[in-house]
Design a protein around this motif. Structure first.
Motif, PDB file in Angstrom:
ATOM      1  N   GLU A  32       0.854  -1.188   0.000  1.00  0.00           N
ATOM      2  CA  GLU A  32       0.000   0.000   0.000  1.00  0.00           C
ATOM      3  C   GLU A  32       0.892   1.241   0.000  1.00  0.00           C
ATOM      4  O   GLU A  32       1.218   1.778   1.064  1.00  0.00           O
ATOM      5  CB  GLU A  32      -0.933  -0.012   1.207  1.00  0.00           C
ATOM      6  N   PRO A  33       1.303   1.693  -1.174  1.00  0.00           N
ATOM      7  CA  PRO A  33       2.266   2.807  -1.270  1.00  0.00           C
ATOM      8  C   PRO A  33       1.790   4.074  -0.571  1.00  0.00           C
ATOM      9  O   PRO A  33       2.601   4.768   0.066  1.00  0.00           O
ATOM     10  CB  PRO A  33       2.401   3.013  -2.784  1.00  0.00           C
ATOM     11  N   ASP A  34       0.520   4.414  -0.677  1.00  0.00           N
ATOM     12  CA  ASP A  34       0.028   5.646  -0.054  1.00  0.00           C
ATOM     13  C   ASP A  34       0.138   5.553   1.475  1.00  0.00           C
ATOM     14  O   ASP A  34       0.542   6.523   2.131  1.00  0.00           O
ATOM     15  CB  ASP A  34      -1.424   5.900  -0.464  1.00  0.00           C
ATOM     16  N   ARG A  35      -0.234   4.397   2.034  1.00  0.00           N
ATOM     17  CA  ARG A  35      -0.128   4.231   3.484  1.00  0.00           C
ATOM     18  C   ARG A  35       1.335   4.248   3.910  1.00  0.00           C
ATOM     19  O   ARG A  35       1.676   4.771   4.983  1.00  0.00           O
ATOM     20  CB  ARG A  35      -0.779   2.901   3.923  1.00  0.00           C
ATOM     21  N   ALA A  37       3.788   5.878   2.397  1.00  0.00           N
ATOM     22  CA  ALA A  37       4.270   7.264   2.320  1.00  0.00           C
ATOM     23  C   ALA A  37       3.788   8.075   3.519  1.00  0.00           C
ATOM     24  O   ALA A  37       4.528   8.884   4.091  1.00  0.00           O
ATOM     25  CB  ALA A  37       3.797   7.895   1.019  1.00  0.00           C
ATOM     26  N   ALA A  38       2.534   7.863   3.913  1.00  0.00           N
ATOM     27  CA  ALA A  38       1.993   8.593   5.056  1.00  0.00           C
ATOM     28  C   ALA A  38       2.739   8.237   6.334  1.00  0.00           C
ATOM     29  O   ALA A  38       3.051   9.119   7.151  1.00  0.00           O
ATOM     30  CB  ALA A  38       0.504   8.295   5.198  1.00  0.00           C
ATOM     31  N   ALA A  39       3.041   6.971   6.503  1.00  0.00           N
ATOM     32  CA  ALA A  39       3.776   6.545   7.694  1.00  0.00           C
ATOM     33  C   ALA A  39       5.189   7.118   7.696  1.00  0.00           C
ATOM     34  O   ALA A  39       5.704   7.546   8.731  1.00  0.00           O
ATOM     35  CB  ALA A  39       3.817   5.015   7.757  1.00  0.00           C
ATOM     36  N   LYS A  40       5.806   7.143   6.521  1.00  0.00           N
ATOM     37  CA  LYS A  40       7.172   7.677   6.418  1.00  0.00           C
ATOM     38  C   LYS A  40       7.200   9.161   6.742  1.00  0.00           C
ATOM     39  O   LYS A  40       8.121   9.657   7.403  1.00  0.00           O
ATOM     40  CB  LYS A  40       7.720   7.422   5.020  1.00  0.00           C
ATOM     41  N   ASP A  44       7.529   7.131  11.030  1.00  0.00           N
ATOM     42  CA  ASP A  44       7.364   5.742  11.473  1.00  0.00           C
ATOM     43  C   ASP A  44       7.937   4.825  10.399  1.00  0.00           C
ATOM     44  O   ASP A  44       7.225   4.342   9.508  1.00  0.00           O
ATOM     45  CB  ASP A  44       5.881   5.436  11.711  1.00  0.00           C
ATOM     46  N   ILE A  45       9.229   4.583  10.488  1.00  0.00           N
ATOM     47  CA  ILE A  45       9.937   3.823   9.452  1.00  0.00           C
ATOM     48  C   ILE A  45       9.472   2.371   9.411  1.00  0.00           C
ATOM     49  O   ILE A  45       9.303   1.789   8.334  1.00  0.00           O
ATOM     50  CB  ILE A  45      11.460   3.886   9.695  1.00  0.00           C
ATOM     51  N   ALA A  46       9.227   1.789  10.580  1.00  0.00           N
ATOM     52  CA  ALA A  46       8.795   0.387  10.624  1.00  0.00           C
ATOM     53  C   ALA A  46       7.449   0.222   9.937  1.00  0.00           C
ATOM     54  O   ALA A  46       7.250  -0.720   9.153  1.00  0.00           O
ATOM     55  CB  ALA A  46       8.722  -0.106  12.060  1.00  0.00           C
ATOM     56  N   LEU A  47       6.505   1.135  10.219  1.00  0.00           N
ATOM     57  CA  LEU A  47       5.186   1.045   9.603  1.00  0.00           C
ATOM     58  C   LEU A  47       5.257   1.328   8.110  1.00  0.00           C
ATOM     59  O   LEU A  47       4.543   0.700   7.318  1.00  0.00           O
ATOM     60  CB  LEU A  47       4.222   2.015  10.281  1.00  0.00           C
ATOM     61  N   ALA A  48       6.124   2.252   7.718  1.00  0.00           N
ATOM     62  CA  ALA A  48       6.298   2.548   6.294  1.00  0.00           C
ATOM     63  C   ALA A  48       6.807   1.309   5.557  1.00  0.00           C
ATOM     64  O   ALA A  48       6.331   0.991   4.455  1.00  0.00           O
ATOM     65  CB  ALA A  48       7.262   3.710   6.115  1.00  0.00           C
ATOM     66  N   LYS A  49       7.750   0.611   6.147  1.00  0.00           N
ATOM     67  CA  LYS A  49       8.268  -0.611   5.523  1.00  0.00           C
ATOM     68  C   LYS A  49       7.179  -1.676   5.459  1.00  0.00           C
ATOM     69  O   LYS A  49       7.044  -2.395   4.457  1.00  0.00           O
ATOM     70  CB  LYS A  49       9.471  -1.130   6.307  1.00  0.00           C
ATOM     71  N   PHE A  50       6.397  -1.788   6.531  1.00  0.00           N
ATOM     72  CA  PHE A  50       5.313  -2.773   6.599  1.00  0.00           C
ATOM     73  C   PHE A  50       4.331  -2.576   5.440  1.00  0.00           C
ATOM     74  O   PHE A  50       3.967  -3.537   4.748  1.00  0.00           O
ATOM     75  CB  PHE A  50       4.598  -2.621   7.946  1.00  0.00           C
ATOM     76  N   TYR A  51       3.896  -1.328   5.219  1.00  0.00           N
ATOM     77  CA  TYR A  51       2.915  -1.072   4.161  1.00  0.00           C
ATOM     78  C   TYR A  51       3.534  -1.127   2.766  1.00  0.00           C
ATOM     79  O   TYR A  51       2.809  -1.266   1.781  1.00  0.00           O
ATOM     80  CB  TYR A  51       2.217   0.261   4.399  1.00  0.00           C
ATOM     81  N   SER A  52       4.854  -1.028   2.682  1.00  0.00           N
ATOM     82  CA  SER A  52       5.495  -1.105   1.362  1.00  0.00           C
ATOM     83  C   SER A  52       5.744  -2.540   0.923  1.00  0.00           C
ATOM     84  O   SER A  52       5.973  -2.813  -0.254  1.00  0.00           O
ATOM     85  CB  SER A  52       6.827  -0.345   1.382  1.00  0.00           C
TER      86      SER A  52
END
Length: 801
Positions: A32-35, A37-40, A44-52
């Motif tokens: 989920e790229p949009d999610r 990007a929002a986390a990044k 929140d690097i961990a959440l950004a990686k999770f959604y990517s």
């Protein structure tokens, strides 16, 4: 099925199925790229990686999905899954399974599944998950469970999983050697001194002669298999190893331990056969994937024949006690009375059985002195607000502070069989052979010198038969048995490399559990009027995932703290019918959570995983009135046949109602009945007055719902009753002493002895029955020990012999 494959095209290879599995993984768990990007942007690097990350990016592990199918599923289940996967690789097959969603805008206008757009693939899986056609729901449930369990348990080069940090799951921590229980260290030294790892030795290329040398070095009475004459049993032909002993036991779990301890203390030569291996506490990885592969039956994928219920059972030294959740209920009084009265087994209301439970609980250090973990406390709070009584579950753990004991106990504080009864047996010279498959009982027609009660007791030291010293202990001592047990045929290794082993003994004890004990007897041609394998009970379970606000309630972290501690004695209707649901909160790690969590859409599923640390997972299991049965296939492997009965379906709904109401009362943001439909989740407003009618409506709809398989996840952690005790060979397999009605010297001592389901976690009941059986056998057969004869009533202080 095969004709359809041959009609369409040649079947693809396993490697050619990997793109389809990768596409399924991506659909189930999309990026989920949009999610991301929002986390990044919020740091929140961990959440950004999770959604990517998508499930497809874990494609290096997709081969493991194939391997698990090949290792663990029955031939029929393999064919069904491979048919689905194969059809999805072809355009025409995809059109058959996916309908209009297989259509694309360019020639040839139909695409295989892996080439469809993600949105169309998601529509396909949604239609399967909620289909009115059972086969589609079954395929979805199986593929989702297999794939997501691999994705969430696989480890990368850093020995972690890239999805875990955002889920809040740290994985197992290293145990400080100073915190390891010293009694356990001593117990495991005794245990390891008794181990004979023939399976590993054969894997490393040991010859039959080397295996014989290993057995002799351990003190076993090894016979010369090369002698041209003098073989006592026909089964010795072709054996690479022949051992004589007094007692050979099959299995090393909750049934084997107490029974072996009694017999070994009485001086009998006891040999225990275990198909699994032993892992010392300090070598346990505590990783979910590793543990499922090394300590559970079929990597945790053993299931009923229809695939609707997964069965968790131990497959390691210590059996289920090594990987269970520590719950240590005594046999409830109403169950004891039911077994004594309705099944004509007065021993269960006797002082003898009470003494057995006392001894077992004392040896295991059972207590209720601990603090609840977060989700158990929420369950307690919610049930109290509903006016239900609550109580602490008794547990066999000294420290109560680790949620990883379902993968083995790293500190040794859990008092499983390896730290207690098996170690006691080992200290009294019992031997444990690991990596060996017990195939069948050796039996013979009773000889003319048989005793009046049908027993033949051979003194292995001089070949003299001797009168049974305690026939009066057997309430059915006048029952005539047509055959006599003479030992067990077992095998080390597999295929053409396997070595036949014969363990000669006048006493055989099957303690292989409620799936494998009936299979062992059936392979031996022992049916006892068709009762072997019948009356199987599973305590089928369901869960109600509930999400709490971290800001208001903190993290639930269901993997932390004491495992499965809170319950309500009101829920199971102990004062009424005695048949109802037990509710509690087990520890669930990422693999099992991902396999069982409801899937509505890829995005919603990913959000559910992101809320893993904030999720409480109340579970209900029912004391089932319905029954299943165990059979064997052409290869002799067990097959479990079981369907949830209408009565038990209603009990499940009742249990889910309690779970849902308790979590809502405790302040959950959302509650679920575990189904995959949008209507199966209720989002709460946070106002009890406003939420109450909405919860009532949600519950009413659940009770009005017709039960259908594969709508939600079901797991059995307790298997019971497939070789049940009884008062007659017409309705049971053994008498009240665990003695098989048809074969003298053959005993069953495990949960398969239960006359019915116990309604509570069965460990203490299993061990108490085995303790009682072992004590009776020690009195009956202690003459076999000769000068080695020891006591038949062991006194235990807490935590030691």
């Amino acid at each position: 099925m095969d004709w359809l494959l041959s009609l369409l095209a040649p079947s693809p290879s396993r490697q050619e199925l990997l793109p389809v599995i990768g596409a399924l993984a991506e659909t189930l768990l999309p990026a989920e790229p949009d999610r991301a990007a929002a986390a990044k942007s919020k740091g929140d690097i961990a959440l950004a990686k999770f959604y990517s990350i998508s499930g497809k990016q874990q494609s290096s592990h997709m081969q493991e999905v194939i391997d698990r199918i090949d290792r663990n599923l029955t031939p029929e289940s393999k064919k069904e899954l491979y048919l689905v996967l194969t059809l999805l690789t072809w355009r025409i097959g995809c059109l058959l399974l996916c309908g209009a969603s297989a259509l694309v805008g360019s020639f040839p206008f139909v695409a295989p599944f892996a080439e469809l757009p993600l949105t169309q693939r998601e529509i396909v899986l949604q239609s399967w998950a909620t289909s009115s056609i059972t086969s589609f729901r079954k395929a979805f449930t199986a593929l989702k469970g297999l794939i997501m369990a691999v994705v969430l348990t696989s480890l990368d080069d850093t020995h972690t999983n890239p999805l875990w940090p955002a889920m809040g799951y740290p994985g197992p921590s290293t145990v400080d050697p100073a915190k390891v229980n010293r009694k356990t260290v001593d117990a495991h030294k005794a245990l390891q001194a008794a181990l004979l790892p023939l399976g590993k030795a054969r894997q490393q290329g040991s010859s039959p002669a080397q295996l014989r040398d290993m057995a002799a070095a351990k003190g076993l009475l090894v016979q010369d298999v090369l002698r041209p004459e003098g073989k006592e049993l026909e089964e010795e032909a072709g054996a690479g190893l022949v051992v004589k002993c007094d007692v050979v036991m099959v299995g090393s779990g909750a049934g084997a331990g107490p029974c072996a301890a009694q017999l070994a203390a009485a001086g009998l030569r006891v040999v225990i056969l275990e198909k699994g291996d032993f892992t010392p506490n300090h070598e346990l990885s505590l990783h979910e994937g590793d543990a499922l592969g090394s300590m559970y039956e079929k990597d945790g994928l053993l299931a009923s024949e229809d695939g609707n219920i997964f069965l968790w059972a131990g497959a390691t030294v210590g059996g289920g006690t090594r990987i269970n959740w520590c719950v240590s209920f005594r046999t409830p009084e109403h169950v004891r009375k039911e077994w004594a009265g309705e099944h004509d087994l007065p021993v269960f209301t006797s002082d003898t059985y009470t003494h057995a439970m006392d001894a077992v609980c004392q040896r295991l250090g059972v207590s209720e002195d601990y603090q609840h973990g977060k989700q158990a406390q929420k369950m307690t709070d919610g049930m109290n607000l509903l006016g239900l009584k609550t109580a602490n579950m008794p547990r066999n753990c000294v420290s109560h502070d680790c949620g990883h004991c379902c993968f083995g106990c790293p500190t040794g504080d859990k008092q499983d069989m390896t730290t207690t009864f098996l170690a006691d047996a080992a200290r009294n010279s019992a031997k444990i052979v690991t990596g060996i498959y017990a195939d069948r009982v050796i039996t013979a027609a009773l000889s003319p010198d048989s005793l009046p009660n049908g027993h033949v007791s051979h003194d292995l030291t001089n070949g003299v038969s001797s009168q049974d010293e305690s026939a009066d202990l057997d309430s059915n001592s006048d029952h005539a048995r047509a055959q006599q047990a003479e030992g067990v045929v077992a095998y080390v290794g597999t295929g053409t490399d396997r070595i036949k082993c014969v363990f000669k003994a006048p006493i055989v004890v099957s303690s292989a559990g409620s799936i494998n004990s009936p299979a062992f007897l059936l392979r031996s041609g022992i049916t006892v009027n068709g009762n072997v394998g019948k009356h199987l009970h599973l305590h089928p379970s369901a869960v109600a995932p509930s999400i709490f606000s971290e800001k208001e309630h903190g993290k639930m972290n269901m993997w932390e703290g004491p495992m499965m501690t809170a319950y309500s004695p009101d829920a199971p209707d102990w004062e009424g019918s005695g048949y109802g649901p037990m509710v509690s909160t087990p520890p669930v790690h990422p693999g099992l959570f991902s396999a069982g969590a409801p899937w509505l859409t890829g995005a919603a599923y990913k959000d559910a995983l992101a809320h893993y640390a904030n999720t409480a997972l109340p579970c209900t299991y029912v004391r089932d009135k319905g029954e299943g049965h165990v059979t064997i296939d052409k290869q002799g492997y067990p097959r479990v046949h079981y369907q949830i009965s209408p009565f038990d379906q209603k009990s499940l709904w009742k249990g889910l109602e309690i779970d849902i109401r308790a979590m809502a009362a405790a302040g959950a943001e959302s509650v679920s009945n575990g189904g995959c439909s949008p209507d199966d989740t209720l989002y709460l407003m946070g106002d009890p007055e406003e939420d109450r009618p909405r919860v009532n409506k949600f519950i009413n709809k659940l009770h009005e719902t017709k039960y259908e398989p594969y709508r939600r996840a079901h797991l059995s952690m307790h298997q019971m009753g497939s070789c049940r005790m009884g008062s007659s060979p017409q309705n049971s397999v053994t008498d009240s002493q665990g003695h098989c009605w048809d074969v003298a010297g053959l005993y069953v001592a495990d949960a398969s002895c239960f006359p019915t389901a116990s309604g509570v976690n069965p460990m203490i009941t299993t061990e108490s029955i085995a303790y009682m059986i072992g004590q009776g056998m020690a009195r009956k057969y202690r003459h076999l020990a000769g000068k080695r004869r020891g006591p038949v009533d062991i006194k235990y202080e807490e935590g030691k012999q």
